[in-house]
Design a protein around this motif. Sequence first.
Motif, mmCIF file in Angstrom:
data_model
loop_
_atom_site.group_PDB
_atom_site.id
_atom_site.type_symbol
_atom_site.label_atom_id
_atom_site.label_comp_id
_atom_site.label_asym_id
_atom_site.label_seq_id
_atom_site.Cartn_x
_atom_site.Cartn_y
_atom_site.Cartn_z
ATOM 1 N N GLU A 80 -9.926 7.320 34.292
ATOM 2 C CA GLU A 80 -8.570 6.766 34.253
ATOM 3 C C GLU A 80 -7.819 7.228 32.999
ATOM 4 O O GLU A 80 -6.676 7.681 33.076
ATOM 5 C CB GLU A 80 -8.643 5.244 34.306
ATOM 6 N N CYS A 84 -4.595 9.655 32.853
ATOM 7 C CA CYS A 84 -3.355 9.141 32.256
ATOM 8 C C CYS A 84 -2.851 10.101 31.190
ATOM 9 O O CYS A 84 -1.650 10.427 31.141
ATOM 10 C CB CYS A 84 -3.574 7.754 31.646
ATOM 11 N N VAL A 94 0.171 1.577 29.269
ATOM 12 C CA VAL A 94 -0.917 0.925 30.007
ATOM 13 C C VAL A 94 -1.198 -0.450 29.401
ATOM 14 O O VAL A 94 -1.280 -1.448 30.126
ATOM 15 C CB VAL A 94 -2.184 1.805 30.011
ATOM 16 N N ASP A 98 -0.785 -4.063 31.221
ATOM 17 C CA ASP A 98 -1.965 -4.921 31.378
ATOM 18 C C ASP A 98 -1.764 -6.290 30.725
ATOM 19 O O ASP A 98 -2.107 -7.320 31.309
ATOM 20 C CB ASP A 98 -3.199 -4.254 30.766
ATOM 21 N N GLY A 114 -4.524 -2.532 37.341
ATOM 22 C CA GLY A 114 -4.315 -1.178 37.849
ATOM 23 C C GLY A 114 -4.173 -1.100 39.353
ATOM 24 O O GLY A 114 -3.671 -0.104 39.893
ATOM 25 N N ALA A 119 1.931 -0.734 38.505
ATOM 26 C CA ALA A 119 1.277 -0.269 37.281
ATOM 27 C C ALA A 119 1.646 1.196 37.049
ATOM 28 O O ALA A 119 1.594 2.005 37.985
ATOM 29 C CB ALA A 119 -0.236 -0.418 37.396
ATOM 30 N N TYR A 121 0.010 3.382 35.828
ATOM 31 C CA TYR A 121 -1.186 4.209 35.990
ATOM 32 C C TYR A 121 -1.908 3.899 37.301
ATOM 33 O O TYR A 121 -3.099 4.190 37.445
ATOM 34 C CB TYR A 121 -2.130 4.002 34.792
ATOM 35 N N HIS A 122 -1.193 3.356 38.267
ATOM 36 C CA HIS A 122 -1.801 2.955 39.542
ATOM 37 C C HIS A 122 -2.545 4.115 40.222
ATOM 38 O O HIS A 122 -3.684 3.953 40.674
ATOM 39 C CB HIS A 122 -0.726 2.385 40.473
ATOM 40 N N HIS A 125 -5.709 4.962 38.254
ATOM 41 C CA HIS A 125 -6.678 3.881 38.422
ATOM 42 C C HIS A 125 -7.334 3.957 39.809
ATOM 43 O O HIS A 125 -8.563 3.801 39.930
ATOM 44 C CB HIS A 125 -5.983 2.528 38.241
#
Length: 153
Positions: A80, A84, A94, A98, A114, A119, A121-122, A125
């Motif tokens: 991850e 990223c 991130v 979070d 995630g 998100a 960074y979906h 993740h």
Amino acid sequence: MQPKETVLAAATLALVATSASAQPHHRDHRPLKIIIETVDHQRYLTAGDWQLKPDGLHIFVSRMSDQRYEFLVGMHEAIEAYLCKQAGISQVAVDRFDQAYERRRKPGDDSDPGDDPKAPYHKEHTFASKVERMLADQLRVSWGAYDREVSSK
């Protein structure tokens, strides 16, 4: 090659292809250094956390009952974080997402930030989660038992 090995090899190649196709401005010519540590306490309630520091990528994994669980969380976080970095998604973005997610969390909700399509960074993740599941299968880890322990961290 066995079917499981084929899938794992495909996932590894996809990770390499994703890294290789990153924008040139994301290239970093310093040696790659990834440190994975098992810890008793995290910055916030989570099973795994990653931080980009000047000396490399640091991954912190909560202590668990089975070292394979710690390995799986560590691999998820490494994939991850690297994806990223290649996508230009900062650790700050991130962490901010979070922490806001955790503040809004309702009692009994054990979802992962995630997994939320909002998100930043979906996508990264989700890919890391797919590889994590394949590794769990290869290590003969019961996903249900693993998921229950990870969700309790």
